[in-house]
Design an enzyme around this catalytic site. Structure first.
Site, PDB file in Angstrom:
ATOM      1  N   ASP A  10       0.899  -1.095   0.018  1.00 51.07           N
ATOM      2  CA  ASP A  10       0.112   0.050   0.119  1.00 51.07           C
ATOM      3  C   ASP A  10       0.899   1.172  -0.088  1.00 51.07           C
ATOM      4  O   ASP A  10       2.111   1.060   0.305  1.00 51.07           O
ATOM      5  CB  ASP A  10      -0.817  -0.034   1.199  1.00 51.07           C
ATOM      6  CG  ASP A  10      -1.749   1.097   1.500  1.00 51.07           C
ATOM      7  OD1 ASP A  10      -2.282   1.570   0.394  1.00 51.07           O
ATOM      8  OD2 ASP A  10      -1.870   1.431   2.553  1.00 51.07           O
ATOM      9  N   ASP A  12      -0.179   5.286   0.983  1.00 45.75           N
ATOM     10  CA  ASP A  12      -0.121   6.106   2.027  1.00 45.75           C
ATOM     11  C   ASP A  12      -0.336   5.356   3.240  1.00 45.75           C
ATOM     12  O   ASP A  12      -1.089   4.469   3.817  1.00 45.75           O
ATOM     13  CB  ASP A  12      -1.504   6.900   1.806  1.00 45.75           C
ATOM     14  CG  ASP A  12      -1.378   7.585   0.703  1.00 45.75           C
ATOM     15  OD1 ASP A  12      -0.472   7.996   0.213  1.00 45.75           O
ATOM     16  OD2 ASP A  12      -2.644   7.840   0.062  1.00 45.75           O
ATOM     17  N   ASP A  18       0.264   9.411   6.044  1.00 46.00           N
ATOM     18  CA  ASP A  18      -1.005   9.339   5.467  1.00 46.00           C
ATOM     19  C   ASP A  18      -1.381  10.857   6.140  1.00 46.00           C
ATOM     20  O   ASP A  18      -1.025  11.479   7.106  1.00 46.00           O
ATOM     21  CB  ASP A  18      -1.865   8.391   6.078  1.00 46.00           C
ATOM     22  CG  ASP A  18      -3.258   8.044   5.214  1.00 46.00           C
ATOM     23  OD1 ASP A  18      -3.121   8.859   4.324  1.00 46.00           O
ATOM     24  OD2 ASP A  18      -3.798   7.130   5.553  1.00 46.00           O
ATOM     25  N   ARG A  60     -12.801  12.098  -6.196  1.00 46.19           N
ATOM     26  CA  ARG A  60     -13.402  13.306  -5.309  1.00 46.19           C
ATOM     27  C   ARG A  60     -13.350  14.708  -6.080  1.00 46.19           C
ATOM     28  O   ARG A  60     -13.654  15.479  -5.739  1.00 46.19           O
ATOM     29  CB  ARG A  60     -13.231  13.073  -3.890  1.00 46.19           C
ATOM     30  CG  ARG A  60     -13.478  12.188  -3.376  1.00 46.19           C
ATOM     31  CD  ARG A  60     -12.743  11.869  -1.908  1.00 46.19           C
ATOM     32  NE  ARG A  60     -12.746  10.712  -1.406  1.00 46.19           N
ATOM     33  CZ  ARG A  60     -13.532  10.139  -0.438  1.00 46.19           C
ATOM     34  NH1 ARG A  60     -14.449  10.838   0.329  1.00 46.19           N
ATOM     35  NH2 ARG A  60     -13.408   8.882  -0.019  1.00 46.19           N
ATOM     36  N   CYS A  92      -6.363   2.886  -7.815  1.00 44.31           N
ATOM     37  CA  CYS A  92      -7.694   3.102  -8.098  1.00 44.31           C
ATOM     38  C   CYS A  92      -8.342   4.426  -7.908  1.00 44.31           C
ATOM     39  O   CYS A  92      -8.089   4.966  -6.812  1.00 44.31           O
ATOM     40  CB  CYS A  92      -8.480   2.174  -7.116  1.00 44.31           C
ATOM     41  SG  CYS A  92     -10.370   2.504  -7.183  1.00 44.31           S
TER      42      CYS A  92
HETATM   43 MG   LIG Z   1      -2.889   3.081   3.496  1.00 45.32          MG
HETATM   44 ZN   LIG Z   2     -11.337   1.492  -8.765  1.00 46.22          ZN
END
Ligand SMILES: [Mg+2]
Ligand SMILES: [Zn+2]
Length: 184
Positions: A10, A12, A18, A60, A92
């Site tokens: 991953d 962040d 993060d 967003r 994503c």
């Molecule tokens: Mg994370």
């Molecule tokens: Zn996605």
């Protein structure tokens, strides 16, 4: 015969700090202490490093692809500066409302990485700080590792971790444990 070895990270809370306000620009992208050096250890041990990251800030409208590319250029350059290599970044861009197949906890991004590199999920560890990272890995049968950076402590305290989750202080601790285990 070359062994293909991949570790899925991953972003962040694992590689960089993060923020609940999202990481929206290269300036806001700040590496966690020791994370890039940990990636370098993996690279030098012959592992490919792939990143799988939910970036709903795009969906967003909080930042755009130019900003995301600039953040990732910074990440690649900083990793390279300490001898590390990030071989692939899958992201994503969707929000939960999009009901896509890539947003973790769905395993779509991890599946793409496994297909791209042609590796077995059971030999492809997944490292994250959130439950959804672990759920995505568990869905494919990947070994799953929680780090206590980012949201990791909250994730551990909340409980309900998938069976077999291993816990490490940070990415550096994961890499040291993982490489030591791999040598046995
Ligand atoms: Mg994370
Ligand atoms: Zn996605």
């Amino acid at each position: 015969m070359p062994t293909k070895k991949v570790v899925i990270l991953d972003r962040d809370g694992v590689i960089n700090a993060d923020s609940d306000a999202f990481i929206k620009s290269p300036d806001e992208w700040v590496a966690l202490p020791g994370s890039l050096e940990a990636i370098a250890r993996l690279s030098q041990a012959g592992y490919r490093v792939a990143v799988a990251t939910n970036q709903s800030g795009i969906g967003r409208g909080l930042f755009d692809m130019n900003a995301l590319n600039a953040m990732h250029l910074k990440m690649h350059r900083m990793a390279a500066a300490v001898g590390g290599r990030i071989d692939a970044v899958f992201f994503c861009p969707h929000t939960a409302d999009d009901h896509c197949e890539c947003r973790k906890p769905k395993p779509g991004m991890l599946q793409m990485i496994i297909e791209r590199f042609d590796v077995d999920p059971e030999h492809t560890p997944t490292v994250g700080d959130s439950l959804r990272d672990l759920q995505a890995g568990a869905a494919l049968g990947c070994p799953i590792h929680l780090v206590l950076t980012g949201k990791g402590r909250k994730t551990l305290a909340a409980g309900g971790l998938p069976e077999g989750t291993r816990v490490h202080d940070d990415l550096r601790a994961f890499v040291l444990d993982f490489l030591a285990d791999a040598q046995e």
